[in-house]
Design an enzyme around this catalytic site. Sequence first.
Site, PDB file in Angstrom:
ATOM      1  N   ASP A  46      -4.420   5.049  -3.146  1.00 49.83           N
ATOM      2  CA  ASP A  46      -3.751   4.110  -2.257  1.00 49.83           C
ATOM      3  C   ASP A  46      -3.184   2.926  -3.041  1.00 49.83           C
ATOM      4  O   ASP A  46      -3.858   2.363  -3.918  1.00 49.83           O
ATOM      5  CB  ASP A  46      -4.753   3.602  -1.224  1.00 49.83           C
ATOM      6  CG  ASP A  46      -4.170   2.617  -0.243  1.00 49.83           C
ATOM      7  OD1 ASP A  46      -3.253   3.005   0.505  1.00 49.83           O
ATOM      8  OD2 ASP A  46      -4.630   1.450  -0.228  1.00 49.83           O
ATOM      9  N   GLU A  95       0.345   6.752  -4.362  1.00 49.42           N
ATOM     10  CA  GLU A  95       1.282   6.227  -3.367  1.00 49.42           C
ATOM     11  C   GLU A  95       2.152   5.175  -4.050  1.00 49.42           C
ATOM     12  O   GLU A  95       1.660   4.117  -4.452  1.00 49.42           O
ATOM     13  CB  GLU A  95       0.527   5.588  -2.206  1.00 49.42           C
ATOM     14  CG  GLU A  95       1.461   4.902  -1.207  1.00 49.42           C
ATOM     15  CD  GLU A  95       0.749   3.913  -0.294  1.00 49.42           C
ATOM     16  OE1 GLU A  95       1.286   3.627   0.790  1.00 49.42           O
ATOM     17  OE2 GLU A  95      -0.334   3.417  -0.676  1.00 49.42           O
TER      18      GLU A  95
END
Length: 568
Positions: A222, A291
């Site tokens: 993330d 990401e």
Amino acid sequence: MEEGERPWWRDDLKMRPISCRNDSQWWREAVIYQICPWSFQDTTGSGTGDLQGIIARLDYISSLGVDAIWLTPINPSPMGDLGYDITDLRRVGSAFGSMEDLRLLLDLAHRRGLRVLLDGVWNHTSEQHEWFVESRGSRSNPKSDWYVWADPAPDGGAPSNWRSAFSGESGWHLDHPRGQYYWASFLPCQPDLNWKNPEVRDAVLRSMRFWLDLGIDGFRVDAVNFFAQDSRLRDNPRRRRNDRRPDGIDVINPLAGQRMINSFNRPETLEYLGPMRDLANQYPGTVLLGEVTLCEDSIKLAATYTRGKRLHLAYHSGLLSDAPLRAPLLRGLMKRVLDEFGDSGACWIVGNHDYGRLRTQWGGKKRDLGEDFYRLVAMLLVCLPGALVLWQGDELGLPEARIPAEIPKREIKDPFGKLLYPRLKGRDGARTPIPWDERVHAAGFTTGTPWLPVPARHLERSVRRQSLDPESLLNHWRQLLHWRRGQPALLHGATELISLRAPLVGLVRRASGQRLLCVFNLSDRLARSTLPGLSVASQVSGLVEGSTWDGKHLTLPAWGAFFAQLDA
């Protein structure tokens, strides 16, 4: 069969655990099904989904033909941001189930040939995490430097002009007992970890090892481009009129008015990725999927993060656009991705828990583009070079829930949506529960009150209804994904763009003696073309209707596609 010999069909039925398979490069062209457990299937009546719900739906997931599942966070969390505010990096949150539930999910998924990725949320923690509670206690405790702290500016204000990616307001927050500001890239309840501190990096690696030892197959990392900040806390420069528009952010967010080069997107991040890759390499077949969407140029930066001993894959925001999906845009995008990534590392997303549903891209927020268009998009995504993340419900063609018509303002759960309503409606519209069976309460998601409403429009697209319709979008996705598994050129092939006039876009995928031609008509009218320099051996049948090749001319209907095997 000799006495005691194991029947061959038993192993076939079980589909040997993937840990036994020698395929460490499986991730290169994988299709990864993203699951938000909170919205997938509730088995307790609580109104929120859980791990047992995913277990109950594993046969459905297997039926899609995907290679892996990625679970959004399942750790303990106050759920201030869908679980991305974690209080313990090495536990399963009780709201989702237990560690035994996760072990069972891993076992049953592996027996079906499915790999399992967890969300690695390592840029920040919850403010309730014991690390932050200790860190804010004083300037001299053992964890005082585990987060990004800074003294006030001379006027007592924030140390720099850095803005939150969520609110667009200052991301600095004054902690009065400590007398310093802490930095939070997203929400005030999500303080950023200080990645310059080697103790923090070691703690993250220990967390990674804990889950890898349990048997997971990798992590979606993330906000990986947020790990580092400018050590001198220099301001982000203002974005000038002629500067390119940043990727992954709405232009009305005040953060878009800055060039995002000091608060995140720092080159120092690259040095933090090597040890993570070293650890992953100790577990063959493990993947690190980053990401990389909110930045100045997501394709370029994502590719940088996958070069050398860094991440295996990184997804970018290239396809996240309100502009119509037309041939020049797509061809230019594919060329950029091939030029930047080469033959490895690229990953595509369209729908996502942050960026809305597939059906709302390319102008879909304003008008429905029609089922034929979305059938074409499915064929295109399956053939693009690189991996693909498919967001739960996009295989059903679910439209985004309307706010406030289908999700009233009082029921908005997304903190981003609450902060910026009504200017921005937030992300809840893409996070509503999966409609399993239109005949029962809450479409079969829960026996209780669902945490977000199930829109009435979603009932006609339920899994039950579409499974019974051979022509449904769901069965179209299933057919494509299972067909893809038998095409070597789509699993590990090189890619060559071919020159065709708009509205056509074409590419040739090749591997292991196969040359597969893929042509797409990105228009609502019939298109014809020749195929100069290409020798068609046979047209692929059964996937599309209406496209023809007469030996000289190729004819595609509106939103049509054409697949053919080429002579070697």
